[in-house]
Motif scaffolding. Structure first.
Motif, PDB file in Angstrom:
ATOM      1  N   THR A 129       0.768  -1.235   0.167  1.00 54.02           N
ATOM      2  CA  THR A 129       0.010  -0.214  -0.128  1.00 54.02           C
ATOM      3  C   THR A 129       0.847   1.282   0.045  1.00 54.02           C
ATOM      4  OG1 THR A 129      -1.811  -1.135   1.275  1.00 54.02           O
ATOM      5  CG2 THR A 129      -1.962   1.099   1.447  1.00 54.02           C
ATOM      6  N   VAL A 130       1.914   1.268   0.965  1.00 52.32           N
ATOM      7  CA  VAL A 130       2.774   2.391   0.987  1.00 52.32           C
ATOM      8  C   VAL A 130       3.341   2.561  -0.437  1.00 52.32           C
ATOM      9  CG1 VAL A 130       4.878   3.460   2.240  1.00 52.32           C
ATOM     10  CG2 VAL A 130       2.945   2.320   3.315  1.00 52.32           C
ATOM     11  N   ALA A 131       4.069   1.373  -0.865  1.00 54.73           N
ATOM     12  CA  ALA A 131       4.619   1.699  -2.222  1.00 54.73           C
ATOM     13  C   ALA A 131       3.723   2.101  -3.378  1.00 54.73           C
ATOM     14  CB  ALA A 131       5.121   0.349  -2.454  1.00 54.73           C
ATOM     15  N   ALA A 132       2.532   1.600  -3.463  1.00 54.87           N
ATOM     16  CA  ALA A 132       1.644   2.310  -4.358  1.00 54.87           C
ATOM     17  C   ALA A 132       1.533   3.602  -4.188  1.00 54.87           C
ATOM     18  CB  ALA A 132       0.407   1.394  -4.341  1.00 54.87           C
ATOM     19  N   LEU A 133       1.151   4.190  -2.907  1.00 48.47           N
ATOM     20  CA  LEU A 133       0.979   5.503  -2.551  1.00 48.47           C
ATOM     21  C   LEU A 133       2.132   6.310  -3.127  1.00 48.47           C
ATOM     22  CD1 LEU A 133      -0.757   5.261   0.695  1.00 48.47           C
ATOM     23  CD2 LEU A 133      -1.909   5.852  -1.458  1.00 48.47           C
ATOM     24  N   LEU A 134       3.228   6.123  -2.750  1.00 53.24           N
ATOM     25  CA  LEU A 134       4.583   6.826  -3.359  1.00 53.24           C
ATOM     26  C   LEU A 134       4.718   6.745  -4.800  1.00 53.24           C
ATOM     27  CD1 LEU A 134       7.071   5.605  -0.295  1.00 53.24           C
ATOM     28  CD2 LEU A 134       5.869   7.773  -0.668  1.00 53.24           C
ATOM     29  N   ALA A 135       4.273   5.756  -5.379  1.00 54.05           N
ATOM     30  CA  ALA A 135       4.391   5.462  -6.883  1.00 54.05           C
ATOM     31  C   ALA A 135       3.627   6.219  -7.644  1.00 54.05           C
ATOM     32  CB  ALA A 135       4.308   3.949  -7.266  1.00 54.05           C
ATOM     33  N   ALA A 136       2.485   6.431  -6.973  1.00 52.50           N
ATOM     34  CA  ALA A 136       1.237   7.313  -7.622  1.00 52.50           C
ATOM     35  C   ALA A 136       1.506   8.661  -7.245  1.00 52.50           C
ATOM     36  CB  ALA A 136      -0.113   6.918  -6.797  1.00 52.50           C
ATOM     37  N   ARG A 137       2.254   8.962  -6.605  1.00 51.01           N
ATOM     38  CA  ARG A 137       2.679  10.411  -6.248  1.00 51.01           C
ATOM     39  C   ARG A 137       3.793  10.816  -7.272  1.00 51.01           C
ATOM     40  NH1 ARG A 137       0.909  15.311  -4.238  1.00 51.01           N
ATOM     41  NH2 ARG A 137       2.790  16.667  -3.677  1.00 51.01           N
ATOM     42  N   GLY A 138       4.622   9.749  -7.761  1.00 55.16           N
ATOM     43  CA  GLY A 138       5.718   9.840  -8.519  1.00 55.16           C
ATOM     44  C   GLY A 138       6.981  10.236  -7.602  1.00 55.16           C
ATOM     45  N   ALA A 139       6.989   9.615  -6.226  1.00 55.17           N
ATOM     46  CA  ALA A 139       7.796  10.157  -5.308  1.00 55.17           C
ATOM     47  C   ALA A 139       9.355   9.418  -5.600  1.00 55.17           C
ATOM     48  CB  ALA A 139       7.579   9.863  -4.004  1.00 55.17           C
ATOM     49  N   ARG A 140      10.328  10.193  -5.705  1.00 57.27           N
ATOM     50  CA  ARG A 140      11.519   9.338  -6.009  1.00 57.27           C
ATOM     51  C   ARG A 140      12.455   9.256  -4.646  1.00 57.27           C
ATOM     52  NH1 ARG A 140      13.162  12.784 -10.830  1.00 57.27           N
ATOM     53  NH2 ARG A 140      12.240  14.441  -9.633  1.00 57.27           N
ATOM     54  N   ARG A 141      12.300  10.388  -3.796  1.00 55.34           N
ATOM     55  CA  ARG A 141      13.076  10.368  -2.504  1.00 55.34           C
ATOM     56  C   ARG A 141      11.954  10.582  -1.279  1.00 55.34           C
ATOM     57  NH1 ARG A 141      16.707  14.636  -1.998  1.00 55.34           N
ATOM     58  NH2 ARG A 141      18.140  13.457  -1.019  1.00 55.34           N
ATOM     59  N   VAL A 142      12.161   9.619  -0.448  1.00 53.64           N
ATOM     60  CA  VAL A 142      11.268   9.558   0.824  1.00 53.64           C
ATOM     61  C   VAL A 142      12.201   9.634   2.007  1.00 53.64           C
ATOM     62  CG1 VAL A 142       9.466   8.302   1.955  1.00 53.64           C
ATOM     63  CG2 VAL A 142       9.835   8.056  -0.417  1.00 53.64           C
ATOM     64  N   VAL A 143      11.619  10.652   2.985  1.00 53.62           N
ATOM     65  CA  VAL A 143      12.422  10.643   4.162  1.00 53.62           C
ATOM     66  C   VAL A 143      11.857   9.686   5.020  1.00 53.62           C
ATOM     67  CG1 VAL A 143      11.153  12.744   5.046  1.00 53.62           C
ATOM     68  CG2 VAL A 143      13.375  12.437   5.843  1.00 53.62           C
TER      69      VAL A 143
END
Lengths: 250, 239, 491
Positions: free
Chosen positions: B85-99
């Motif tokens: 779920t977390v991976a999908a949310l970050l991917a949907a946002r196009g997030a490349r770097r996550v703190v």
């Protein structure tokens, strides 16, 4: 039942028809009405403008004039609010200033016996159908002191709904002040006039031919504004509507 | 005389009438209450502790509804499904770097392709501004108001981690971390910790008093409700 | 600097100008009516609103009655948590403290969270005089600052501006203060908010010093609370190295638990939300999280003078929600600027004359800026009886009497300019005490009624400019009674 009518200085001087209507209405309901002739003013104009010490003699005067009556009935929400909310304050302030408790006692003595007309009809007499007939389209403006200080709530509307021939129409923004506010109308004339104009437009938009309140001081402002606008809507005190019958529409 | 003494002196003189009236609980502190302060004169707490009775499931449902009312995006999963779920949310946002705040469970980001940026004291606000998203847990969530409270505990990190990046993914363990009401939430929190209460994404009503989502804080708030049977983790332990 | 009250026009004159500004009236009408309905709905959700309101009022009253105790408790708790506490008797002292603290950091710029207290003391202008630039970061405060304007509402300082005006301000002014507005900026609120985000982000990332106020200080823990929506508050409270909070002494509440009352009352009354987007709470300093240095400036500036008035002190319960502004028919027509202070609307009309006194024409006119309709009292989440305090302050203006000015008890004289009114009030009272004289007056009026003019001279002119007079009847009620049933009830 015998009650004292406190007609109020505004009604006495400018709107005797309202006082006459109260007498007619109460007598029709089997109530004996007295008019203690020494009565004058509740002192609200002085008090609300800041002349607290000028209003104190009028509290004493009110208490003397209406001593001995179980019910003091008045067709003005605003004047009842003066008695109920501000008389005790006058008493408390005098006491705090070391001037004894006579004023506080006078206030405590009259507060529980003073009734606004619709309170008296609905709460004391227990009636909402007073047998009235009034063939007009009417909108009701709940004046601020009746609405917020006395909490008259549904009482005036409950009475109006029972009047035969009367069509009641709702007023948009009914709970908004008409802009009178006593000396406010003169001291802040521009804002007061702007408020009055908005109220008049709302009244005209209802399509009513009569606007009804329980306070002729507010009616003076609403009526004066409507008249200046050349509007056909007439301001009429609730008592005059309730006193009207098939035989005699006031 | 110091300004401190002047102000306190003025307060005491201003309250002369109170002291006359109530000499035993007077303005100088007076009779001690059980909590060490003056006795609470006339404070009745007859308001409700909770607005309505709810089952745990209903409480979580209300939280989700109220979060969504304020434009947080609500997602549900179980512990096994959380990484995806977390991976999908970050991917949907196009997030490349996550703190990644200190103490965040390692598996939460295990399925994401985004580059984790571990929080360190050296990480500046400018550095955070160059990060796309942040993933945190929370201390407690309030159903009646749709509020998440972060107390800078493990898995939550410093306050600016959830402020500077434009996307916040907040994981809430339900039902354990969810309380009904604001009074219940205050009971669970430790006042001396820095606290951030979040109810939806950043918003403003400054233009014609109509609400616009998104000004300075994260403009996107994803809330992941993870159903767990584990005992409540809501009560914070001091760091 | 807020216009010095001595130079500002009295309320009726400023308000008259506002009533002729149709754009302003439309902006205010739309905004206040929007929020009014939302507030009512948010409040209606809580079955125990009345109990919460009563508890809020009681907690504040209790705190005020023991304010010295709780202020000392605040000082001890904040100090123990690593903060420094400063006391400011008045605006000048508070401004001097903040200026010194900023100078000690070596910085020339500060970022600010919207704060009524710093507005009240004119902090931005004092800092500017010391060569320090203060950047307002709340969207509405930014609009006001960029527009060289003054706030006109407690919650929404730019309520007097519509979206088109805001777009124009951003287009022409942003570049002078930092990052310019994006090319092709429209008046869509979302685009305007985005422009503010970009413009201010640079300031947040480089700021070393922030100045804030606070909504609450919890005495038992030393915790400060800031309630906000945009996140600019969080930026200021957490990114800089030094945080200076200027807070009125009436903002203290005794215990942590008391927040359960005020955090329910404030958001619903203010923005009509169940909860505002962001609430920050901090206690002193925390290693590795947020500013390393924290200063709390406790501000009096007239608050103890208000505290000394047994009727007026209830104004210090105020939690600055602005619900009273949004329902006030006078505010809606006059606009916030007419009140000539940081505190507009009904609460301003009772707060300003207590903080500043009733010496200037403006301050002496504020207690009269109300029709006493009571809508403000009805919505006040801490039950401040604003009409009662207005009347009390009117009394101070026309009758004078004992007051406390800058901590010293004094007896003030009645304000000038009310002599004719005073004489009229006295004459009316005399007539009302002597019904015989009253009746003579009524009869005179009735006999001369054909002669009454449609437009009155003198003070009556204010009435007849916009409204007709009622007709005087041929016979007063008492004459009718005497004539028709004089034998009865004339005791």
């Amino acid at each position: 039942m015998r009650v004292a009518l406190f007609v109020t200085c505004v009604n006495d001087t400018l709107y005797p028809r309202t006082g006459q209507a109260v007498v007619t209405l109460l007598e029709r309901l089997g109530v004996e009405v007295d008019f203690p002739a020494a009565q004058s003013c509740c002192g609200q104009p002085q008090y609300n403008t800041g002349y607290r010490h000028e209003s104190e003699p009028l509290l004493r005067h009110y208490a003397e004039v209406f001593a001995g009556y179980d019910h003091i009935v008045t067709p003005s929400g605003s004047c009842v609010a003066m008695v109920r909310d501000n008389y005790p304050r006058l008493g408390a302030r005098a006491r705090a200033e070391g001037r004894g408790s006579a004023l506080a006692e006078a206030a405590a003595n009259v507060v529980p016996r003073t009734y606004e007309l619709t309170e008296f009809l609905v709460d004391v007499l227990g009636v909402t159908d007073v047998g009235a007939y009034y063939p007009h389209t009417v909108t009701y403006h709940p004046t601020c002191h009746g609405l917020r200080m006395l909490g008259l709530g549904d009482r005036p509307l409950a009475l109006l709904r029972q009047v035969r021939g009367l069509k009641l129409v709702e007023l948009a923004g009914a709970d908004e002040c008409c802009g009178f506010g006593g000396t406010f109308a003169v001291k802040n004339a521009a804002v007061s006039t702007a408020m009055g104009a908005d109220k008049a437009r709302a009244i005209e938009a209802t399509g009513a031919d009569v606007v009804c309140t329980v306070d002729n001081s507010c009616q003076t402002h609403i009526g004066g504004t409507l008249s200046r606008r050349g509007s056909a809507v007439r301001p009429v005190h609730l008592a005059e509507i309730l006193a009207s019958t098939e035989g005699r529409v006031l | 005389m110091s300004s401190r003494e002047r102000v306190l002196g003025r307060v005491r003189r201003a309250l002369a009438d109170v002291r006359e009236e109530h000499p035993d609980t007077g303005a100088t502190g007076g009779a001690a209450h059980t909590d060490g302060g003056p006795a609470r004169d006339g404070v009745a707490r007859d308001y409700l502790r909770v607005h309505g009775e709810r089952t745990a499931a209903e409480r979580v449902e209300l939280l989700a509804t109220h979060l969504a009312d304020y434009r947080a995006r609500v997602h549900r999963t179980d512990p096994a499904g959380l990484p995806d779920t977390v991976a999908a949310l970050l991917a949907a946002r196009g997030a490349r770097r996550v703190v990644v705040p200190e103490g965040l469970p390692a598996d939460w980001l295990s399925a994401s392709a985004a580059t984790p940026v571990p929080d360190t004291p050296a990480l500046s606000a400018r550095d955070l501004d160059a990060v796309d998203s942040v993933v945190t847990g929370c201390a407690v969530a309030i159903a009646e108001t749709g509020t998440l409270v972060l107390d800078a505990g493990p898995g939550q990190g410093r306050r600016q981690l959830t402020l500077v990046p434009d996307h916040h993914v907040c994981v809430v363990h339900v039902p354990g971390q969810v309380v009904d009401s604001l009074p219940q939430a205050l009971e669970r929190l430790v006042p001396h910790r820095p606290l951030t209460w979040i109810s939806g994404p950043s918003a403003t009503s400054d233009i014609e008093l109509s609400r616009v989502e998104g000004v300075h804080g994260p403009r996107a708030l994803d809330v992941v409700l993870v159903t767990t049977d584990a005992p409540s983790t809501a009560s914070s332990s001091p760091r | 600097m807020p216009t010095p009250p001595g130079a500002a026009p009295a309320f009726p004159d400023a308000a008259e100008r506002s009533t002729r500004d149709t754009t302003l009236r439309n902006n205010l009408r739309r905004a206040t009516h929007t929020i009014r309905a939302k507030r009512a709905a948010a409040v209606a959700e809580l079955a125990d609103w009345g109990e919460l309101r009563a508890a809020g009022a009681a907690i504040k009253d209790h705190t005020l009655r023991h304010l010295d105790h709780y202020l000392e408790q605040v000082e001890a708790a904040v100090t123990a948590a690593g903060g420094q506490v400063h006391w400011a008797v008045d605006a000048a002292e508070a401004n001097a403290i903040v200026t010194r603290l900023v100078r000690e950091t070596g910085e020339r710029e500060v970022v600010k969270v919207k704060s009524m207290a710093t507005q009240e003391i004119g902090l931005n202008e004092a800092l500017a005089a010391a060569g320090i630039t203060a950047y307002e970061t709340d969207l509405a405060e930014l609009i006001v600052q960029l527009g060289h304007d003054l706030p006109s509402h407690i919650l929404v300082p730019a309520i007097h501006r519509n979206r088109a005006e805001i777009r124009d301000i951003f287009r022409t002014q942003m570049g002078r203060w930092g990052r310019p507005a994006p090319a092709g900026l429209t008046d869509e609120p979302a685009e305007l908010a985005e422009a503010a985000r970009l413009h201010l982000r640079e300031k947040f990332l480089s700021a070393k010093v922030a100045v804030s106020g606070a909504n609450f200080i919890v005495a038992e823990t030393g915790t400060l609370v800031v309630v906000e929506s945009e996140g600019n508050g969080r930026m200021c409270l957490t990114l800089p190295e030094t945080l200076i909070s200027v807070v009125g002494i009436e903002k203290v509440i005794p215990s942590w638990r008391d927040l359960e009352v005020f955090l329910q009352l404030l958001p619903r009354s203010s923005t009509a939300e169940r909860m505002n987007p962001y609430t920050s709470m901090w206690t002193g300093t925390t290693d590795g999280d947020g500013p390393a240095a924290f200063h709390l400036v406790l501000l009096d500036n007239g608050r103890t003078d208000a505290l000394a008035d047994q009727v007026g002190r209830q104004a210090l319960r105020c939690i600055r929600c602005s619900a009273c502004l949004n329902v006030c028919p006078v505010y809606e027509r006059a606009g916030g600027h007419a009140y000539g202070s940081a505190y507009p609307g009904p609460i301003g009309a009772i707060l300003t004359p207590q903080l500043r006194g009733t010496v200037s024409a403006l301050d002496a006119s504020l207690p009269y800026a109300s029709s006493l309709c009571g809508a403000c009292y009805e919505v006040c989440p801490v039950a401040i009886d604003i009409p009662e305090v207005l009347v009390r302050l009117r009394e101070r203006v026309v009758e004078g009497g004992p007051v406390t000015v800058r901590g010293t008890r004094a007896v003030i004289r009645p304000a000038r300019g009310h002599a004719a009114e005073r004489a009229a009030m006295r004459a009316a009272r005399w007539a009302f005490e002597h019904p015989r004289a009253l009746r003579a007056g009524q009869r005179l009026a009735s006999r001369t009624r054909a002669l009454h003019p449609r437009h009155l001279p003198g003070p009556g002119r204010a009435w007849t400019r916009g409204r007709d007079l009622p007709e005087v009847p041929a016979e007063s009620f008492r004459d009718w009674w005497q004539r028709t049933r004089g034998e009865r009830g004339t005791a």
